[in-house]
Design a protein around this motif. Structure first.
Motif, PDB file in Angstrom:
ATOM      1  N   ILE A 126     -14.470   1.006  11.567  1.00  0.00           N
ATOM      2  CA  ILE A 126     -12.800   0.656  10.634  1.00  0.00           C
ATOM      3  C   ILE A 126     -12.853   2.513  10.863  1.00  0.00           C
ATOM      4  CG2 ILE A 126     -14.014   1.772   8.391  1.00  0.00           C
ATOM      5  CD1 ILE A 126     -12.375   0.033   7.348  1.00  0.00           C
ATOM      6  N   GLY A 127     -13.123   3.465  10.628  1.00  0.00           N
ATOM      7  CA  GLY A 127     -12.779   4.728  10.696  1.00  0.00           C
ATOM      8  C   GLY A 127     -11.939   5.110  13.119  1.00  0.00           C
ATOM      9  N   ARG A 128     -12.766   4.414  13.236  1.00  0.00           N
ATOM     10  CA  ARG A 128     -12.428   4.584  15.334  1.00  0.00           C
ATOM     11  C   ARG A 128     -11.280   3.164  15.581  1.00  0.00           C
ATOM     12  NH1 ARG A 128     -18.214   4.606  14.997  1.00  0.00           N
ATOM     13  NH2 ARG A 128     -18.477   2.938  15.774  1.00  0.00           N
ATOM     14  N   ARG A 129     -10.814   2.256  14.585  1.00  0.00           N
ATOM     15  CA  ARG A 129     -10.102   1.519  14.744  1.00  0.00           C
ATOM     16  C   ARG A 129      -8.766   1.917  13.685  1.00  0.00           C
ATOM     17  NH1 ARG A 129      -9.678  -4.692  13.402  1.00  0.00           N
ATOM     18  NH2 ARG A 129      -8.044  -5.193  13.945  1.00  0.00           N
ATOM     19  N   PHE A 130      -9.172   2.360  13.190  1.00  0.00           N
ATOM     20  CA  PHE A 130      -7.758   2.562  11.959  1.00  0.00           C
ATOM     21  C   PHE A 130      -7.899   4.370  11.773  1.00  0.00           C
ATOM     22  CE2 PHE A 130      -8.626  -1.145  10.595  1.00  0.00           C
ATOM     23  CZ  PHE A 130      -7.707  -2.224  10.600  1.00  0.00           C
ATOM     24  N   GLY A 131      -8.390   5.082  11.722  1.00  0.00           N
ATOM     25  CA  GLY A 131      -8.023   6.709  12.107  1.00  0.00           C
ATOM     26  C   GLY A 131      -9.008   7.264  10.705  1.00  0.00           C
ATOM     27  N   ARG A 132      -8.862   8.117  11.063  1.00  0.00           N
ATOM     28  CA  ARG A 132      -9.811   9.252   9.681  1.00  0.00           C
ATOM     29  C   ARG A 132      -8.866   9.222   9.058  1.00  0.00           C
ATOM     30  NH1 ARG A 132     -11.916  14.222  12.291  1.00  0.00           N
ATOM     31  NH2 ARG A 132      -9.708  14.015  13.237  1.00  0.00           N
ATOM     32  N   ARG A 133      -7.720  10.432   9.372  1.00  0.00           N
ATOM     33  CA  ARG A 133      -6.758  10.251   8.379  1.00  0.00           C
ATOM     34  C   ARG A 133      -5.542   9.725   7.655  1.00  0.00           C
ATOM     35  NH1 ARG A 133     -10.273  14.484   8.461  1.00  0.00           N
ATOM     36  NH2 ARG A 133      -9.951  15.920  10.164  1.00  0.00           N
ATOM     37  N   ARG A 134      -4.586   8.887   8.739  1.00  0.00           N
ATOM     38  CA  ARG A 134      -3.919   7.601   8.808  1.00  0.00           C
ATOM     39  C   ARG A 134      -4.689   6.258   7.983  1.00  0.00           C
ATOM     40  NH1 ARG A 134      -2.358   5.869  13.466  1.00  0.00           N
ATOM     41  NH2 ARG A 134      -0.528   5.670  12.380  1.00  0.00           N
ATOM     42  N   LEU A 135      -5.624   6.245   7.556  1.00  0.00           N
ATOM     43  CA  LEU A 135      -6.729   5.110   6.998  1.00  0.00           C
ATOM     44  C   LEU A 135      -6.232   5.612   5.455  1.00  0.00           C
ATOM     45  CD1 LEU A 135      -8.100   3.223   7.032  1.00  0.00           C
ATOM     46  CD2 LEU A 135     -10.091   4.154   7.120  1.00  0.00           C
ATOM     47  N   MET A 136      -6.641   6.460   4.960  1.00  0.00           N
ATOM     48  CA  MET A 136      -6.568   6.845   4.046  1.00  0.00           C
ATOM     49  C   MET A 136      -4.709   6.760   3.279  1.00  0.00           C
ATOM     50  SD  MET A 136      -9.201   8.685   2.916  1.00  0.00           S
ATOM     51  CE  MET A 136      -9.713   9.705   1.104  1.00  0.00           C
ATOM     52  N   LEU A 137      -3.773   7.486   4.411  1.00  0.00           N
ATOM     53  CA  LEU A 137      -2.290   6.769   3.429  1.00  0.00           C
ATOM     54  C   LEU A 137      -2.347   5.687   3.230  1.00  0.00           C
ATOM     55  CD1 LEU A 137      -0.740   9.709   6.684  1.00  0.00           C
ATOM     56  CD2 LEU A 137      -2.013   9.864   4.175  1.00  0.00           C
ATOM     57  N   LEU A 138      -3.023   4.839   4.489  1.00  0.00           N
ATOM     58  CA  LEU A 138      -3.154   2.943   4.809  1.00  0.00           C
ATOM     59  C   LEU A 138      -3.470   2.303   3.953  1.00  0.00           C
ATOM     60  CD1 LEU A 138      -1.347   0.485   6.064  1.00  0.00           C
ATOM     61  CD2 LEU A 138      -3.753   0.675   7.218  1.00  0.00           C
ATOM     62  N   VAL A 139      -4.546   2.461   2.832  1.00  0.00           N
ATOM     63  CA  VAL A 139      -5.308   2.324   1.733  1.00  0.00           C
ATOM     64  C   VAL A 139      -4.006   2.807   0.462  1.00  0.00           C
ATOM     65  CG1 VAL A 139      -7.355   1.921  -0.024  1.00  0.00           C
ATOM     66  CG2 VAL A 139      -7.842   2.211   2.829  1.00  0.00           C
ATOM     67  N   THR A 140      -3.912   4.420   0.935  1.00  0.00           N
ATOM     68  CA  THR A 140      -2.938   4.980  -1.177  1.00  0.00           C
ATOM     69  C   THR A 140      -2.047   4.052  -1.241  1.00  0.00           C
ATOM     70  OG1 THR A 140      -4.203   6.952  -0.205  1.00  0.00           O
ATOM     71  CG2 THR A 140      -2.437   7.025  -1.826  1.00  0.00           C
ATOM     72  N   SER A 141      -0.998   3.765  -0.303  1.00  0.00           N
ATOM     73  CA  SER A 141      -0.211   3.555  -0.436  1.00  0.00           C
ATOM     74  C   SER A 141       0.785   2.170  -1.107  1.00  0.00           C
ATOM     75  CB  SER A 141       1.146   2.882   0.960  1.00  0.00           C
ATOM     76  OG  SER A 141       2.107   2.312   1.353  1.00  0.00           O
ATOM     77  N   PRO A 142      -0.140   0.937  -1.112  1.00  0.00           N
ATOM     78  CA  PRO A 142      -0.211  -0.114  -2.704  1.00  0.00           C
ATOM     79  C   PRO A 142      -0.714   0.095  -3.058  1.00  0.00           C
ATOM     80  CG  PRO A 142      -2.014  -0.872  -0.516  1.00  0.00           C
ATOM     81  CD  PRO A 142      -0.935   0.754  -0.031  1.00  0.00           C
ATOM     82  N   LEU A 143      -1.247   1.540  -3.484  1.00  0.00           N
ATOM     83  CA  LEU A 143      -2.536   1.299  -4.679  1.00  0.00           C
ATOM     84  C   LEU A 143      -1.345   2.931  -5.789  1.00  0.00           C
ATOM     85  CD1 LEU A 143      -6.360   1.879  -3.651  1.00  0.00           C
ATOM     86  CD2 LEU A 143      -5.178  -0.472  -5.138  1.00  0.00           C
ATOM     87  N   ILE A 144      -0.337   3.174  -4.709  1.00  0.00           N
ATOM     88  CA  ILE A 144       0.578   4.019  -6.069  1.00  0.00           C
ATOM     89  C   ILE A 144       1.185   2.682  -7.199  1.00  0.00           C
ATOM     90  CG2 ILE A 144       2.402   4.969  -5.799  1.00  0.00           C
ATOM     91  CD1 ILE A 144       1.027   6.245  -2.875  1.00  0.00           C
ATOM     92  N   LEU A 145       1.885   1.785  -6.729  1.00  0.00           N
ATOM     93  CA  LEU A 145       2.286   0.564  -7.808  1.00  0.00           C
ATOM     94  C   LEU A 145       1.576   0.898  -8.913  1.00  0.00           C
ATOM     95  CD1 LEU A 145       3.648  -2.076  -5.024  1.00  0.00           C
ATOM     96  CD2 LEU A 145       4.680   0.449  -6.053  1.00  0.00           C
ATOM     97  N   THR A 146       0.292   1.052  -8.603  1.00  0.00           N
ATOM     98  CA  THR A 146      -0.578   0.885 -10.364  1.00  0.00           C
ATOM     99  C   THR A 146      -0.086   1.547 -11.119  1.00  0.00           C
ATOM    100  OG1 THR A 146      -2.393   2.237  -9.266  1.00  0.00           O
ATOM    101  CG2 THR A 146      -2.535  -0.047  -9.078  1.00  0.00           C
ATOM    102  N   GLY A 147       0.440   2.739 -10.938  1.00  0.00           N
ATOM    103  CA  GLY A 147       1.076   3.899 -11.583  1.00  0.00           C
ATOM    104  C   GLY A 147       2.276   3.420 -12.422  1.00  0.00           C
ATOM    105  N   ILE A 148       3.267   2.069 -12.090  1.00  0.00           N
ATOM    106  CA  ILE A 148       4.050   2.186 -13.163  1.00  0.00           C
ATOM    107  C   ILE A 148       3.803   1.326 -14.366  1.00  0.00           C
ATOM    108  CG2 ILE A 148       5.123  -0.772 -12.610  1.00  0.00           C
ATOM    109  CD1 ILE A 148       5.599  -0.213 -10.962  1.00  0.00           C
ATOM    110  N   LEU A 149       2.149   1.580 -14.526  1.00  0.00           N
ATOM    111  CA  LEU A 149       1.818   1.323 -15.956  1.00  0.00           C
ATOM    112  C   LEU A 149       1.661   1.941 -16.741  1.00  0.00           C
ATOM    113  CD1 LEU A 149      -2.035  -0.702 -14.860  1.00  0.00           C
ATOM    114  CD2 LEU A 149       0.309  -1.460 -15.899  1.00  0.00           C
TER     115      LEU A 149
END
Length: 551
Positions: A126-149
């Motif tokens: 999964i890291g070799r396909r999506f990257g190390r650093r940028r994979l963390m950004l991709l996963v974080t982006s939609p989860l930020i919306l939970t902050g609406i609560l």
């Protein structure tokens, strides 16, 4: 949790044959390698490696937009969250500060897991396909919306606690992937400075625009109803998610070969089932990996400055609105307007970058801390003069003090992040590996742990002196306690940081010496042939005898 120990072959291959070589040599360096290609297959492979991508303003903005979230999420929570919870969600100041503090401590442990995990993601498909650093950004982006609560009144306390804990953990996930990117995208000092300057410009812009926009929204909707807060904060949360997605889209990182994981990318090494004992051994390796970062002398100094600066800014952000409302007898909207004075730092950002390059971190830190201390004295004077000067004159005086202070406060935020990309360079001369996410992880962990403890302490101190945010006015003891927490702690931290920074020797020249020595050693140079000046610089930055480096 990933195994943190690279194989010997991986160590030798780490960034070897990469177009972004440790010394930052580009085409000329590759031509030199080509002349000696018979010495190493890795060097022969380097000849065919395409050149590094140039850092233009387009690339810098694409990277920097991510820190709209990195800087903005701290601003919005520090400025409005405690106020919102105590006014509309039924919490007292002690409970709200405890929730914030405990969540920060949770995120401190999360940062440790993220750091080594991210550094080793290339071991797995999964890291070799999506990257190390940028994979963390991709996963974080939609989860930020939970902050609406966080901005919905009437929810149980447990929901607020869980939502805020996730919110700060997501901040660590983002930081783990985002902070190492300047070092991943280019080895060039000026290119990294351009990335860091652009990033901090956008981060500071977020810290400026959010309070200004909040002030305008509260002026329209009023401060006594939750609707204005909700509309503003929920919209901003959505923009955070989009900013992180944009950063994922417009950045890049080292290949597995450049990062020292070529054998995994080629399928020569696979991590199979290791069992409970194997995971326990890996956990111990993770702890040892983090412990080794603290043996680097320049990192210890940088970490001390970073922690004192960041915790001070956290405490300032959490108490400044209360200070304006109760000690200066003005509104929360006026406090937001004053926070908007941070805009003065935006045109100064290019000067920060020039100063970083020409003067170096040590002189810039001295300018920074002297300016902050004088600004704090100005804010204290405004407190003492509140109610004794004509309103117009006092307002001009207070705004001028805020402009002066926030200009240097922005430099406080800029300098540690401008220094950070060079820490992994110094570590590399010791370990032979580029462990920037590991450094980011332990730095973030200590930052959150200290911030959490400081936040709980602030809540305890304010409760002890009788501070109650539901009152229209505070007792003299509460106002004095609030002023001491806001101004006294910041002043103390600046003095200690000034003393530590006076012994900081990392700059463009010394970083270049380290990178050139790494390149020489990677290309087969003997440690016995080290230049005296290089030995002195390496020992000064690492805090280790030269013989213990590059082992």
């Amino acid at each position: 949790m990933a195994d943190v120990t690279l194989t010997d072959g991986d160590d030798r291959r780490h960034r070897h044959g990469s177009s972004r070589s440790a010394g930052g040599h580009h085409d000329d360096g590759r031509r030199d390698d080509g002349r000696h290609s018979s010495d190493s297959k890795a060097l022969a492979a380097a000849v065919a490696t395409p050149g590094p991508r140039k850092i233009t303003m387009r690339e810098a903005v694409g990277f920097g937009i991510g820190d709209f979230y990195g800087g903005g999420q701290l601003t919005i929570s520090a400025t409005y969250l405690t106020l919102f919870w105590t006014r509309f969600c039924g919490m007292d100041i002690g409970t709200a500060q405890t929730v914030v503090g405990l969540s920060a401590i949770i995120s401190a442990f999360a940062a440790l897991l993220f750091g080594v995990f991210d550094d080793n993601l290339y071991r797995y498909p999964i890291g070799r396909r999506f990257g190390r650093r940028r994979l963390m950004l991709l996963v974080t982006s939609p989860l930020i919306l939970t902050g609406i609560l966080l901005w919905i009144p009437g929810l149980p306390l447990g929901v607020y606690f869980a939502a805020y804990a996730l919110w700060v953990v997501l901040g660590q996930s983002f930081a783990t992937g985002y902070n190492p990117l300047p070092g991943e995208m280019t080895p060039d000092f000026n290119g990294r400075t351009t990335l860091s300057t652009t990033r901090l410009f956008i981060s500071t812009g977020a810290g400026t625009l959010i309070p200004l926009a909040g002030s305008a929204v509260l002026a329209v909707f009023g401060e006594t109803r939750p609707g204005g807060y909700m509309a503003f904060t929920i919209t901003t949360t959505v923009l955070f998610a989009l900013a992180v997605f944009a950063a994922w889209r417009f950045t890049w990182e080292m290949t597995p070969e450049e990062a020292g994981f070529g054998a995994y990318a080629r399928g020569e090494i696979r991590d199979g089932h290791i069992g409970l004992a194997g995971w326990w051994r890996r956990a111990l390796k993770v702890l040892r990996e983090y412990a080794t970062t603290l043996r680097v002398a320049v990192f210890r100094k940088h970490l001390a400055i970073y922690l004192l600066v960041q915790v001070s800014m956290d405490v300032f952000g959490q108490t400044f609105v209360f200070f304006v409302v109760y000690n200066w007898n003005h509104t929360a909207a006026f406090a937001s307007l004053l926070l908007g004075c941070l805009a003065i730092s935006l045109p100064l950002m290019p000067l920060f970058g020039i100063g970083m390059t020409r003067l170096g971190p040590r002189r810039m830190y001295a300018i920074n801390f002297a300016g902050c201390l004088s600004g704090l004295a100005w804010l204290f004077a405004a407190w003492m003069l509140a109610g004794t000067m004509p309103d117009v004159g006092w307002t001009v005086f207070a705004v001028a003090g805020a402009v002066w202070f926030f200009a240097f406060k922005a430099l406080c935020g800029y300098l540690p992040w401008a220094v950070f990309p060079y820490i992994a360079d110094v570590d590399q001369i010791v370990t032979g590996r580029y462990r920037s996410a590991t450094f980011s992880g332990i730095q973030s962990s200590f930052r959150q742990l200290c911030s959490g403890l400081a936040t709980i302490a602030v809540g305890a101190v304010l409760s002890f002196v009788g501070f109650d945010s539901t009152r229209a006015a505070q007792t003299p003891e509460a106002r004095i306690g609030l002023g001491a927490v806001l101004l006294g702690w910041f002043a103390f931290a600046m003095i200690v940081c000034w003393i530590i920074s006076s012994r900081l020797t990392i700059d463009k020249r010394t970083d270049g010496i380290v990178l050139n020595e790494i390149t020489r050693l990677r290309n087969g140079g003997s440690k016995a042939d080290v230049e005296p000046e290089t030995r002195r610089v390496v020992e000064s930055l690492t805090g280790l005898p030269y013989e213990r480096c590059w082992r």
